[in-house]
Design a protein around this motif. Structure first.
Motif, PDB file in Angstrom:
ATOM      1  N   ASP A   1      46.929  42.120  38.079  1.00  0.00           N
ATOM      2  CA  ASP A   1      46.726  42.999  39.784  1.00  0.00           C
ATOM      3  C   ASP A   1      45.582  43.305  39.872  1.00  0.00           C
ATOM      4  O   ASP A   1      45.026  42.833  41.360  1.00  0.00           O
ATOM      5  N   THR A   2      44.612  44.359  39.198  1.00  0.00           N
ATOM      6  CA  THR A   2      43.683  44.516  39.834  1.00  0.00           C
ATOM      7  C   THR A   2      42.368  43.545  39.407  1.00  0.00           C
ATOM      8  O   THR A   2      41.817  43.109  40.935  1.00  0.00           O
TER       9      THR A   2
ATOM     10  N   GLU B   1      43.606  40.034  41.211  1.00  0.00           N
ATOM     11  CA  GLU B   1      44.179  39.532  42.014  1.00  0.00           C
ATOM     12  C   GLU B   1      44.094  38.229  41.416  1.00  0.00           C
ATOM     13  O   GLU B   1      43.518  36.904  42.350  1.00  0.00           O
TER      14      GLU B   1
ATOM     15  N   PHE C   1      45.613  50.460  48.944  1.00  0.00           N
ATOM     16  CA  PHE C   1      46.336  49.982  48.127  1.00  0.00           C
ATOM     17  C   PHE C   1      46.860  51.488  47.848  1.00  0.00           C
ATOM     18  O   PHE C   1      46.726  52.366  47.761  1.00  0.00           O
TER      19      PHE C   1
ATOM     20  N   GLU D   1      42.259  50.205  38.435  1.00  0.00           N
ATOM     21  CA  GLU D   1      43.215  49.399  39.040  1.00  0.00           C
ATOM     22  C   GLU D   1      43.332  48.535  40.055  1.00  0.00           C
ATOM     23  O   GLU D   1      44.300  48.106  39.974  1.00  0.00           O
ATOM     24  N   ASN D   2      42.564  48.826  41.309  1.00  0.00           N
ATOM     25  CA  ASN D   2      41.960  47.754  42.622  1.00  0.00           C
ATOM     26  C   ASN D   2      40.873  47.319  42.342  1.00  0.00           C
ATOM     27  O   ASN D   2      40.070  47.680  43.406  1.00  0.00           O
TER      28      ASN D   2
ATOM     29  N   LYS E   1      39.431  45.499  45.866  1.00  0.00           N
ATOM     30  CA  LYS E   1      39.716  45.998  46.916  1.00  0.00           C
ATOM     31  C   LYS E   1      39.291  46.885  46.710  1.00  0.00           C
ATOM     32  O   LYS E   1      38.841  47.843  48.044  1.00  0.00           O
TER      33      LYS E   1
END
Length: 220
Positions: free
Chosen positions: A23-24, A26, A109, A178-179, A182
């Motif tokens: 997720d982080t 992508e 997010f 965690e992101n 983004k």
């Protein structure tokens, strides 16, 4: 010296960490893509190979901080924000959830920086355990108790207002971890020098492991 074995960790827990990593950054692993991975170093390399974005020598934590600073300045009229600024000052308790959601909409997010008071969670867990034991006496009461406790845990986590971080700097680090994509100014680039440390941080935090154990030779 004996190598630490990640195989001592439940495979489901490792898979959850890998989902966070996917997720982080992508990307997605396909079925059985990691079947030949035997140690932590090979796992890190496999993750690096999935991230095909170009390298750029810059600091993602700094960019995450700038993103936060821009939002807080433009939306809340705040200034003089530094990495040491307390989150409790930015998000006063009375309007905390509303203000956090506003920031999340701008970032696109979830921040996940609030939680319920520990005493509420503990009481609900005790009630859940009591409900489990109630199966020996009346399964209907047990099912009702389990349902109430699960709903209670869900609602307290959704509405909990206790901050689980202290400063803007800690939040910027969490965003990077965690992101990652983004949180960057330009999502078409990454700093490859940061990736392995983020992988180590996620495994350490999510599985409660000592970072010293997460060497490249640690067995999986």
């Amino acid at each position: 010296m004996r190598n630490y074995k990640l195989e001592n960790i439940d495979i489901e827990d490792i898979e959850l960490v890998l989902q966070k990593i996917e997720d982080t950054f992508e990307f997605r692993f396909v079925s059985n893509e990691l079947i030949n991975v035997t140690n932590f170093g090979e796992l890190c390399d496999a993750i690096m190979n999935k991230i095909t974005l170009e390298h750029k020598e810059d600091c993602t934590t700094q960019q995450a901080f700038y993103k936060l600073n821009e939002i807080l300045t433009s939306e809340f009229g705040l200034d003089g924000i530094t990495p040491k600024t307390k989150l409790s000052k930015i998000f006063p308790k009375r309007e905390r959830l509303k203000l956090i959601r506003k920031v999340e909409r701008k970032l696109n997010f979830k921040l996940n920086i609030t939680e319920p008071k520990r005493i509420y969670t503990n009481l609900l867990l005790i009630f859940f355990c009591i409900s489990i034991f109630s199966f020996f006496y009346d399964y209907k009461i047990a099912l009702i108790g389990i349902g109430i406790s699960i709903f209670g845990i869900w609602i307290t986590h959704k509405l909990g207002k206790e901050l689980n971080l202290n400063t803007i700097g800690e939040l910027a680090e969490k965003m990077k971890r965690e992101n990652y994509i983004k949180s960057r100014r330009n999502p078409k680039y990454i700093n490859k020098n940061e990736i392995e440390q983020i992988i180590i941080d996620l495994f350490s935090i999510e599985l409660d492991l000592d970072k010293k154990e997460l060497t490249r030779s640690a067995l999986i």
